[in-house]
Design a protein around this motif. Structure first.
Motif, PDB file in Angstrom:
ATOM      1  N   TRP A 133       0.897  -0.989   0.281  1.00  0.00           N
ATOM      2  CA  TRP A 133      -0.087   0.119  -0.142  1.00  0.00           C
ATOM      3  C   TRP A 133       0.536   0.867  -0.187  1.00  0.00           C
ATOM      4  O   TRP A 133       0.791   2.297  -0.260  1.00  0.00           O
ATOM      5  CB  TRP A 133      -0.724   0.568   1.183  1.00  0.00           C
ATOM      6  CG  TRP A 133      -1.481   1.280   1.336  1.00  0.00           C
ATOM      7  CD1 TRP A 133      -2.390   1.788   0.844  1.00  0.00           C
ATOM      8  CD2 TRP A 133      -1.459   1.881   2.453  1.00  0.00           C
ATOM      9  NE1 TRP A 133      -3.247   3.241   1.069  1.00  0.00           N
ATOM     10  CE2 TRP A 133      -1.865   3.246   2.248  1.00  0.00           C
ATOM     11  CE3 TRP A 133      -0.319   2.431   3.518  1.00  0.00           C
ATOM     12  CZ2 TRP A 133      -2.090   4.549   3.556  1.00  0.00           C
ATOM     13  CZ3 TRP A 133      -0.396   3.685   4.407  1.00  0.00           C
ATOM     14  CH2 TRP A 133      -0.994   4.588   4.185  1.00  0.00           C
ATOM     15  N   LEU A 134       2.005   1.165   0.780  1.00  0.00           N
ATOM     16  CA  LEU A 134       2.757   2.109   0.740  1.00  0.00           C
ATOM     17  C   LEU A 134       3.449   2.565  -0.590  1.00  0.00           C
ATOM     18  O   LEU A 134       3.941   3.796  -0.809  1.00  0.00           O
ATOM     19  CB  LEU A 134       3.974   2.433   2.412  1.00  0.00           C
ATOM     20  CG  LEU A 134       4.542   3.315   2.580  1.00  0.00           C
ATOM     21  CD1 LEU A 134       3.712   4.572   2.752  1.00  0.00           C
ATOM     22  CD2 LEU A 134       5.581   2.651   3.434  1.00  0.00           C
ATOM     23  N   GLY A 136       3.040   1.656  -3.597  1.00  0.00           N
ATOM     24  CA  GLY A 136       1.831   2.559  -4.312  1.00  0.00           C
ATOM     25  C   GLY A 136       0.760   4.453  -3.779  1.00  0.00           C
ATOM     26  O   GLY A 136       0.851   4.448  -5.400  1.00  0.00           O
ATOM     27  N   VAL A 137       1.072   4.529  -2.991  1.00  0.00           N
ATOM     28  CA  VAL A 137       1.222   5.408  -2.858  1.00  0.00           C
ATOM     29  C   VAL A 137       2.162   6.407  -2.408  1.00  0.00           C
ATOM     30  O   VAL A 137       2.425   7.222  -3.449  1.00  0.00           O
ATOM     31  CB  VAL A 137       1.170   5.570  -1.083  1.00  0.00           C
ATOM     32  CG1 VAL A 137       0.580   6.984  -0.569  1.00  0.00           C
ATOM     33  CG2 VAL A 137      -0.729   5.227  -0.209  1.00  0.00           C
ATOM     34  N   LEU A 138       2.865   5.383  -2.407  1.00  0.00           N
ATOM     35  CA  LEU A 138       4.688   6.589  -2.889  1.00  0.00           C
ATOM     36  C   LEU A 138       4.560   7.359  -4.052  1.00  0.00           C
ATOM     37  O   LEU A 138       4.860   7.890  -5.346  1.00  0.00           O
ATOM     38  CB  LEU A 138       5.982   6.153  -2.567  1.00  0.00           C
ATOM     39  CG  LEU A 138       5.884   6.673  -0.688  1.00  0.00           C
ATOM     40  CD1 LEU A 138       7.368   5.734  -0.298  1.00  0.00           C
ATOM     41  CD2 LEU A 138       5.875   7.911  -0.261  1.00  0.00           C
ATOM     42  N   ASP A 139       4.320   6.050  -4.900  1.00  0.00           N
ATOM     43  CA  ASP A 139       4.353   5.875  -6.645  1.00  0.00           C
ATOM     44  C   ASP A 139       2.853   6.212  -6.971  1.00  0.00           C
ATOM     45  O   ASP A 139       3.687   6.682  -8.486  1.00  0.00           O
ATOM     46  CB  ASP A 139       4.175   4.335  -7.785  1.00  0.00           C
ATOM     47  CG  ASP A 139       5.827   3.375  -7.028  1.00  0.00           C
ATOM     48  OD1 ASP A 139       6.071   3.928  -6.588  1.00  0.00           O
ATOM     49  OD2 ASP A 139       5.154   2.051  -6.841  1.00  0.00           O
ATOM     50  N   SER A 140       2.112   6.992  -6.369  1.00  0.00           N
ATOM     51  CA  SER A 140       1.292   7.700  -7.676  1.00  0.00           C
ATOM     52  C   SER A 140       0.696   9.578  -6.892  1.00  0.00           C
ATOM     53  O   SER A 140       0.560  10.303  -7.319  1.00  0.00           O
ATOM     54  CB  SER A 140      -0.134   6.798  -6.685  1.00  0.00           C
ATOM     55  OG  SER A 140      -0.528   5.714  -6.636  1.00  0.00           O
ATOM     56  N   ILE A 141       2.299   9.618  -5.975  1.00  0.00           N
ATOM     57  CA  ILE A 141       2.296  11.152  -5.784  1.00  0.00           C
ATOM     58  C   ILE A 141       3.645  11.748  -7.384  1.00  0.00           C
ATOM     59  O   ILE A 141       3.802  10.824  -6.813  1.00  0.00           O
ATOM     60  CB  ILE A 141       3.039  11.154  -4.255  1.00  0.00           C
ATOM     61  CG1 ILE A 141       1.725  10.744  -3.694  1.00  0.00           C
ATOM     62  CG2 ILE A 141       2.592  13.036  -4.255  1.00  0.00           C
ATOM     63  CD1 ILE A 141       2.886  11.346  -1.949  1.00  0.00           C
ATOM     64  N   PRO A 142       3.286  12.971  -7.576  1.00  0.00           N
ATOM     65  CA  PRO A 142       4.110  13.039  -8.420  1.00  0.00           C
ATOM     66  C   PRO A 142       5.115  13.624  -8.198  1.00  0.00           C
ATOM     67  O   PRO A 142       5.215  14.471  -6.718  1.00  0.00           O
ATOM     68  CB  PRO A 142       3.816  14.521  -9.281  1.00  0.00           C
ATOM     69  CG  PRO A 142       1.800  14.494  -9.054  1.00  0.00           C
ATOM     70  CD  PRO A 142       1.659  13.817  -7.691  1.00  0.00           C
ATOM     71  N   PHE A 143       6.477  13.009  -8.381  1.00  0.00           N
ATOM     72  CA  PHE A 143       7.519  13.203  -8.299  1.00  0.00           C
ATOM     73  C   PHE A 143       8.229  14.696  -7.167  1.00  0.00           C
ATOM     74  O   PHE A 143       8.685  14.365  -6.754  1.00  0.00           O
ATOM     75  CB  PHE A 143       8.756  12.609  -8.456  1.00  0.00           C
ATOM     76  CG  PHE A 143      10.291  12.506  -7.839  1.00  0.00           C
ATOM     77  CD1 PHE A 143      10.321  12.393  -7.091  1.00  0.00           C
ATOM     78  CD2 PHE A 143      11.127  13.554  -8.880  1.00  0.00           C
ATOM     79  CE1 PHE A 143      12.064  12.163  -6.540  1.00  0.00           C
ATOM     80  CE2 PHE A 143      12.862  13.605  -8.411  1.00  0.00           C
ATOM     81  CZ  PHE A 143      12.927  12.901  -6.909  1.00  0.00           C
ATOM     82  N   TYR A 144       7.690  15.783  -8.335  1.00  0.00           N
ATOM     83  CA  TYR A 144       8.233  17.246  -7.871  1.00  0.00           C
ATOM     84  C   TYR A 144       7.444  17.607  -6.504  1.00  0.00           C
ATOM     85  O   TYR A 144       8.131  18.745  -6.211  1.00  0.00           O
ATOM     86  CB  TYR A 144       8.280  17.454  -9.227  1.00  0.00           C
ATOM     87  CG  TYR A 144       9.135  17.266 -10.367  1.00  0.00           C
ATOM     88  CD1 TYR A 144      10.616  17.013 -10.049  1.00  0.00           C
ATOM     89  CD2 TYR A 144       8.590  16.902 -11.432  1.00  0.00           C
ATOM     90  CE1 TYR A 144      11.119  16.531 -11.335  1.00  0.00           C
ATOM     91  CE2 TYR A 144       9.142  16.514 -12.384  1.00  0.00           C
ATOM     92  CZ  TYR A 144      10.807  16.064 -12.024  1.00  0.00           C
ATOM     93  OH  TYR A 144      11.976  15.377 -13.346  1.00  0.00           O
ATOM     94  N   LEU A 145       6.185  17.539  -7.139  1.00  0.00           N
ATOM     95  CA  LEU A 145       5.346  17.727  -5.661  1.00  0.00           C
ATOM     96  C   LEU A 145       5.374  16.910  -4.624  1.00  0.00           C
ATOM     97  O   LEU A 145       5.847  17.823  -3.256  1.00  0.00           O
ATOM     98  CB  LEU A 145       4.045  17.095  -6.293  1.00  0.00           C
ATOM     99  CG  LEU A 145       2.824  17.873  -7.532  1.00  0.00           C
ATOM    100  CD1 LEU A 145       1.805  18.164  -6.835  1.00  0.00           C
ATOM    101  CD2 LEU A 145       2.883  19.724  -6.533  1.00  0.00           C
ATOM    102  N   ALA A 148       9.066  19.027  -3.050  1.00  0.00           N
ATOM    103  CA  ALA A 148       8.394  20.146  -2.176  1.00  0.00           C
ATOM    104  C   ALA A 148       8.248  19.566  -1.656  1.00  0.00           C
ATOM    105  O   ALA A 148       7.797  20.968  -0.441  1.00  0.00           O
ATOM    106  CB  ALA A 148       7.912  20.664  -3.349  1.00  0.00           C
ATOM    107  N   ALA A 149       7.015  19.253  -1.084  1.00  0.00           N
ATOM    108  CA  ALA A 149       6.096  19.054   0.105  1.00  0.00           C
ATOM    109  C   ALA A 149       7.113  18.596   0.676  1.00  0.00           C
ATOM    110  O   ALA A 149       6.975  19.344   1.964  1.00  0.00           O
ATOM    111  CB  ALA A 149       4.910  17.971   0.018  1.00  0.00           C
TER     112      ALA A 149
END
Lengths: 297, 317, 327
Positions: A133-134, A136-145, A148-149
């Motif tokens: 799950w983790l 999947g979550v990390l792969d779904s967040i746009p990298f540059y964002l 930045a976060a």
């Protein structure tokens, strides 16, 4: 290329059974392109160590009165719009690149190995579910964002870029390790260890992790390349290197210079970056070829 | 009907993913993110004014209430107003996403199509000179940074130091001619940066498929090369190829356009995101992250449904 | 003139450790309508031989280093690829070992048979389908008009092999190469499929090369047989003679090691000692010498050629063959 198609022709066992590693080393030594690329990488490493030891690249931040100078005996690649020596900066950036590459590659490989091993060993049970799950979550967040976060959350901490890269790059390694662990679990030696009552943690650490080393080595080289390539983009976006100078910072500096026809900064940083990435990619390929157990020659 | 049911069931399993993505980005960007109070406040504000602004921003609410608000915004697609421009976030997205699609789609499609084509050629001649030349080219392509490609193409094609055929920056599209005028250089850059990776990935897929028994059977029955490649190899390799293409869609639309748009000054969703990153415009960032996560789940479902169309052995359970 | 003449064929593969000569001077003939068995252990080069005839040696790493393959008088080793493709599936057909994977999983079996018929016979879609149903019926597939629209994964292994046979014989080939056609099947199905190949080959007037490691299969189906060892044919001749009075010690060893019901139970099954030599590191002289119980001194110096003895029914490549027994 593909020796497996000749199995019909050469099924006889080798005279001495060499270990996977000595065989891999032998194969790598015979790979001309692999050796050449390793040499290039070592030269870069030498440059980086020299910078680190203070042997060269010490003048990267020194301002001179000559601005945007052409290449000369004094300034090999000329100077930038601040009058800083481009060659010195490119040399110093080699150290920056290795710092980023090594830190990110080592940490994310370790993290990926541990997560992948746990995930594979408990495949189908809750620890695996959580890790999947983790991932999947990390792969779904746009990298540059994400970078930045992380930079926001860490409030300008100099290594926030490194943290963000490690936090996202481990997922590929973990996926490969997980698949390999699941494969290894079916093997007799692991089942035998189970039958003998060897504790699970011991089976993971003694029998399974060592058998994934070849994956980890190759993944580490791939991550190294990803890290120094990402640094360039992130530095351009203002999310990258904070202290010192890097090829990414040089290239993003140069975006203001190329419009006025001054290319030295851009070309120098690009060339340094390209040669290292290219050599590392080829090294990684050769390593993969040498370590691939399916390609017994 | 089966397919619809299956898709709905998949949608439910996608919920944890969306929750995870939104939770992590909420924690990082909003909860630990920059405090916007002093940006919105005038000089010499009274404590009452400060408290009022903080209440407006929701800073006085407990953690889970604020996260719940974010989820509600995501479900209703109402993310409020941009901090910097005051425009409705949903309107900003509706305006900019089509631009980003128009900008990145040609390069994305060409990059994948060319990658598959080169992979088929390389795989067909595997081990030969053509194969090695293509794969060497792929490694070179993989080794050049996207930023270098963009700057390089801009200098070569759009500046007076090169051909000067195309605009340096901007997006003033009113006709097909305008579109081609503005989209060419970004497209070339996208194709160039993705081609190496695509070709390598697809070649591995093609080679694996070429080694299958049914391909040998097809050869043994006199199938000509073009038919062999497109009917036997490509059709069977469709699953890994489609998977890669589908999964790169969400990232290409957001991340891929971010660099291109901010460099070429094109007002797409990438540029909006970039500006939001630099100014800490949280409503926009929340919307972009949430939308990407939802897009990911939808992609996941679409891909699974496509498997069934492509491969008769797959049944949707 | 025989239908197929393989003359001193040599096939090499480039490996990481050097050039391996998988086929080293193999010669044999197949007459029209005849069934030839090629027997040997895995890795002896029998499958490489069949792929060479089909022109399907993967190049690189493989290459035909010498010799000729003449089919109906035409040298196939020099045949341009385009002309070769016309031959494959029409005049020369092939059945493979793995029925589970040899058919394309994403097309219906009708689609796959029609494809061959339309290409080689120029039939229309409709005609090809009708002929496909006919062929499926001929190989004993029940309800062929229904089965033709199914995918390979919906059929059992035996059924799939029948589909392969239908496909292979659909264009009335002159030569059918069957590479271990029954190895992957259940024992009960094996006999049926063999019987089917035998019957249909006779019906269609097709010559068959049957490649197998199973001597029982050869005994039941073939007219003549060739025994391969380590890239060479070491004995060939009519099946009856070969089985009754093997001359080469390897052939004799193979026959002795077949498990079968014997009048007196043996204390243990006889085996051939030792292992097959590495193709990249061949011994001097005869390749079987290290495993041979009757090797002479010259066996370590010279490699014996296939040698006809006027009294013997088979030819064997051996300096010290078993004595000729005349019935």
């Amino acid at each position: 290329m593909n020796a497996t198609t000749t199995t019909e022709a050469a099924p006889a066992p080798r005279k001495q059974s060499e270990s996977l590693w000595s065989k891999a080393v032998g194969k790598f030594l015979r790979d001309r392109w692999g050796m050449a690329s390793l040499l290039v990488v070592l030269v870069y490493l030498g440059i980086a160590l020299g910078v680190w030891a203070g042997l060269w690249g010490t003048d990267w931040n020194t301002l001179t009165p000559t601005i945007n100078a052409e290449a000369s005996a004094e300034h090999w690649f000329g100077t930038n719009r601040n009058g800083q020596d481009i060659f010195e900066r490119a040399i110093f950036s080699t150290k920056t690149a290795f710092e980023i590459g090594l830190v990110v590659a080592i940490l994310s490989t370790i993290l990926g190995a541990v997560m992948g091993a746990i995930s594979g060993f408990f495949a189908g049970r809750w620890p695996d579910e959580i890790i999947l799950w983790l991932k999947g979550v990390l792969d779904s967040i746009p990298f540059y964002l994400f970078v930045a976060a992380v930079a926001f959350a860490l409030q300008g901490y100099a290594f926030s870029m490194h943290v963000a890269m490690v936090a996202t790059f481990w997922t590929t390694t973990a996926r490969l390790v997980r698949a390999e662990v699941i494969r290894l679990k079916g093997f007799e030696f692991v089942e035998a260890a189970h039958a003998l009552g060897v504790p699970e943690l011991r089976i993971i650490s003694r029998h399974i992790i060592p058998n994934t080393t070849h994956i980890l080595l190759v993944q580490a080289t791939i991550t190294f390349v990803s890290a120094i390539k990402s640094e360039v983009i992130l530095s351009f976006l203002g999310l990258g290197v904070k202290n010192g100078v890097s090829w990414g910072l040089m290239i993003s500096e140069s975006t203001n210079e190329v419009t006025t026809g001054f290319f030295n900064n851009f070309l120098a940083a690009s060339a340094f970056l390209f040669v290292l990435v290219m050599a590392f990619n080829m090294f990684s390929d050769a390593l993969q070829d040498a370590l691939d157990p399916k390609k017994t020659g | 009907m089966d397919t619809l049911q299956y898709a709905l069931r998949k949608l439910v399993t996608g919920i944890p993913l969306v929750l995870g993505v939104t939770f992590i980005s909420f924690v990082l960007m909003v909860y630990f993110g920059p405090d916007k109070t002093y940006d919105l406040i005038g000089k010499n504000a009274t404590p009452e004014q400060i408290a009022e602004i903080r209440a407006d921003l929701g800073y006085d609410q407990p953690f889970f209430v604020r996260y719940g608000d974010y989820l509600r915004e995501l479900v209703t697609l109402d993310f409020g107003y941009s901090d910097s421009t005051g425009e409705r976030v949903s309107r900003i997205l509706a305006r900019t996403i089509p631009i980003s699609l128009a900008l990145t789609l040609p390069g994305f499609i060409l990059g994948n199509a060319l990658g598959v084509l080169l992979a088929l050629i390389a795989g067909f001649f595997r081990g030969g000179l053509i194969d090695r030349a293509i794969m060497a080219g792929a490694v070179v392509g993989m080794s050049i940074s996207f930023l270098i490609i963009i700057i390089g193409f801009q200098v070569l094609l759009s500046s007076s130091y090169g051909l000067n055929y195309f605009p340096v920056r901007g997006w003033e599209v009113y006709s097909l001619g305008d579109y081609l005028y503005y989209v060419t250089v970004p497209t070339l850059a996208i194709v160039f940066v993705s081609l190496g990776y695509n070709t390598r990935f697809y070649r591995a897929v093609v080679v694996e498929e070429m080694n299958r028994d049914h391909v040998r059977t097809a050869r043994a029955f006199g199938t000509p090369p073009a038919k062999l490649l497109f009917r036997n190899v490509l059709r069977n390799a469709a699953i890994p190829i489609m998977t890669r293409i589908m999964f790169s869609i969400p990232l290409v639309v957001i991340s891929g356009s971010l660099l291109i748009e901010s460099y070429f000054g094109i007002p797409g969703v990438g540029k909006v995101t970039y500006d939001a990153i630099t100014t800490g415009d949280q409503p926009i960032l929340k919307a972009v992250v949430g939308a990407t996560a939802v897009l990911f789940v939808l992609t996941l479902i679409a891909t699974d449904v496509m498997y069934k169309v492509i491969d008769p052995r797959v049944s949707l359970k | 003139m025989a239908l197929l003449e393989v003359d001193n064929l040599q096939v090499e593969f480039a490996t990481d450790r050097g050039i391996a000569r998988a086929i080293d001077g193999v010669s044999f003939e197949v007459n029209e309508g005849e069934t030839l068995g090629i027997v040997g252990e895995s890795g002896c080069g029998k499958s490489v031989t069949s792929l060479s005839i089909m022109g399907l040696i993967p190049r690189p790493p493989g290459r035909i280093a010498g010799g000729e393959i003449r089919f109906a008088g035409e040298n196939l080793t020099r045949l341009p690829e385009k002309a070769y493709r016309k031959l494959r599936g029409s005049d020369i057909s092939m059945i493979f070992q793995e029925p589970m994977t040899a058919l394309n999983p994403v097309f219906t079996i009708g689609n796959q048979i029609s494809d061959v018929l339309r290409r080689h016979k120029g039939l229309s879609r409709k005609q090809a389908r009708a002929r496909g149903i006919e062929m499926l019926a001929e190989v004993g597939i029940p309800a062929p008009e229904k089965r033709i629209d199914e995918y390979p994964h919906q059929l059992s292994g035996g059924m799939r092999q029948r589909v392969m046979i239908a496909m292979a014989l659909s264009c009335d080939p002159k030569l059918l190469i069957a590479d271990e056609p029954t190895t992957a099947l259940d024992v009960t199905i094996q006999a049926q499929v063999l019987e089917l190949i035998k019957k249909l080959a006779a019906d269609h007037g097709t010559a068959v090369i049957l490649i197998t490691h199973d001597l029982g299969v050869v005994a039941e189906t073939c007219d003549r047989a060739a025994v391969m060892y380590c890239g060479k044919i070491i004995e060939q001749g009519p099946v009856d003679a070969l089985f009754e009075y093997p001359r080469h010690p390897y052939t004799a060893g193979l026959l002795a090691s077949v498990p079968r019901i014997r009048p007196d139970r043996l204390p243990r099954l006889p085996t051939i000692p030792g292992i097959v030599p590495d193709l990249l590191d061949l011994p001097r002289g005869c390749r079987f010498r290290d495993r041979c119980g009757q090797a002479l001194e010259r066996c370590g110096q010279f490699d014996p050629e296939l040698n006809a003895d006027n009294d013997a029914a088979t030819v064997a490549a051996c300096f010290n063959p078993n004595p000729v027994v005349t019935a």
